[in-house]
Design a protein around this motif. Structure first.
Motif, short mmCIF file in Angstrom:
data_model
loop_
_atom_site.label_atom_id
_atom_site.label_comp_id
_atom_site.label_asym_id
_atom_site.label_seq_id
_atom_site.Cartn_x
_atom_site.Cartn_y
_atom_site.Cartn_z
N GLY A 63 -7.84 79.34 -7.98
CA GLY A 63 -6.83 78.82 -7.08
C GLY A 63 -7.40 78.21 -5.82
N LEU B 84 -0.99 80.16 -11.18
CA LEU B 84 -2.09 79.34 -10.67
C LEU B 84 -2.24 78.04 -11.46
N LEU B 87 -0.25 75.52 -9.96
CA LEU B 87 -0.77 75.15 -8.65
C LEU B 87 -1.84 74.07 -8.74
#
Lengths: 180, 103
Positions: A63, B84, B87
């Motif tokens: 991330g 994620l 994302l």
């Protein structure tokens, strides 16, 4: 040593992704492959029953790092690459490969997983203290999580103080009031 | 473990754990196949899609391992990955739009 299909193929996947990260000429491609590498590592950690490490790898590796790197490229220049793959400097590969082989050799000296002769386990004054008192002192049933989240909380607090101090120092040097 | 699951499958008496473990192994092998698209590209969008598929694949692997090893909290990590995955696609897309498109 029992080696399962999952572990072997995961290891192969991670190594392939790592090589891809190293040799791609285009930085953007390298970042994307690095995210794939992070996916593989997190599953490996999970397989070794280290959920906290896997979650950190998921959040930080896949991330935050990806986003940070992409933002960095967006702020700077992304060199337009003609070739797909970086020119490989073979003497460097030999040196790095030899070093990796030497480090990998030490793996054979490790005690087997769960062995009661492992240094970390057989050390009575430190390890056994935590194993005996973690639940009484912190109320956390998992000793590893207790050490990472409860005991090392002081450590993390110190780190937060250092990061804050550095941030203030940088703002003073740059003569600004806030980060923009 | 691999041998155990193979034997279980071949003897016609598969126990659930080894079957799920075998399935997870096959999914990881598929992940290696997906790396082909990541390597070959040729555009960033191809690579991004491939890594996205890899992420979804990871969620499946984690869910299978969760059943195979009897550890329900693996699903938490699978959930983090599902989030994620979105994302990263968003960030790369935003970057691409700001740059006015990549090759």
């Amino acid at each position: 040593m029992s080696v399962s299909l999952v572990e072997v193929s995961l290891a192969a996947f991670v190594i392939l992704a790592a090589i891809g990260t190293a040799i791609f000429r285009d930085v953007m491609a390298a970042i994307v492959v690095f995210a794939a590498y992070s996916l593989g590592m997190a599953v490996l950690y999970t397989l070794m029953l280290a959920p906290d490490v896997a979650m950190t790898e998921a959040a930080i590796g896949a991330g935050v790092t990806t986003i940070l790197l992409i933002v960095t490229i967006a702020k700077t220049n992304r060199s337009s690459a003609e070739e797909l793959i970086e020119v490989i400097h073979w003497p460097a590969v030999v040196v790095a490969g030899t070093f990796t082989a030497v480090v990998a050799w030490t793996v054979f000296e490790f005690p087997t997983i769960g062995s009661d002769e492992a240094i970390a386990w057989s050390n009575p004054s430190v390890t056994q203290h935590y194993l005996t008192y973690t639940y009484v002192e912190t109320g956390v049933t998992n000793a590893v999580t207790a050490v990472l989240a409860a005991y090392r909380g002081f450590d993390t607090f110190g780190e937060a103080v250092v990061v804050f101090a550095v941030g203030v120092a940088v703002l003073v040097v740059l003569d600004r009031e806030v980060f923009t | 473990m691999m041998v155990v699951s193979m034997v279980a499958v071949l003897s016609g008496l598969p126990d659930t754990e080894s079957l799920f473990l075998l399935a997870a192994g096959i999914f990881v092998l598929l992940a290696i196949v997906m790396l082909y698209r990541v390597y070959m590209g040729p555009t960033i969008q191809d690579r991004l899609l491939a890594v996205n598929v890899l992420g979804t694949n990871t969620v499946v692997v984690l869910a299978l391992l969760s059943v195979a090893l009897g550890e329900p909290w693996f699903l938490d990590i699978a959930l983090i990955y599902a989030l994620l995955n979105l994302l990263m696609a968003l960030v790369v897309t935003k970057y691409t739009v700001e740059r006015g498109g990549l090759r």
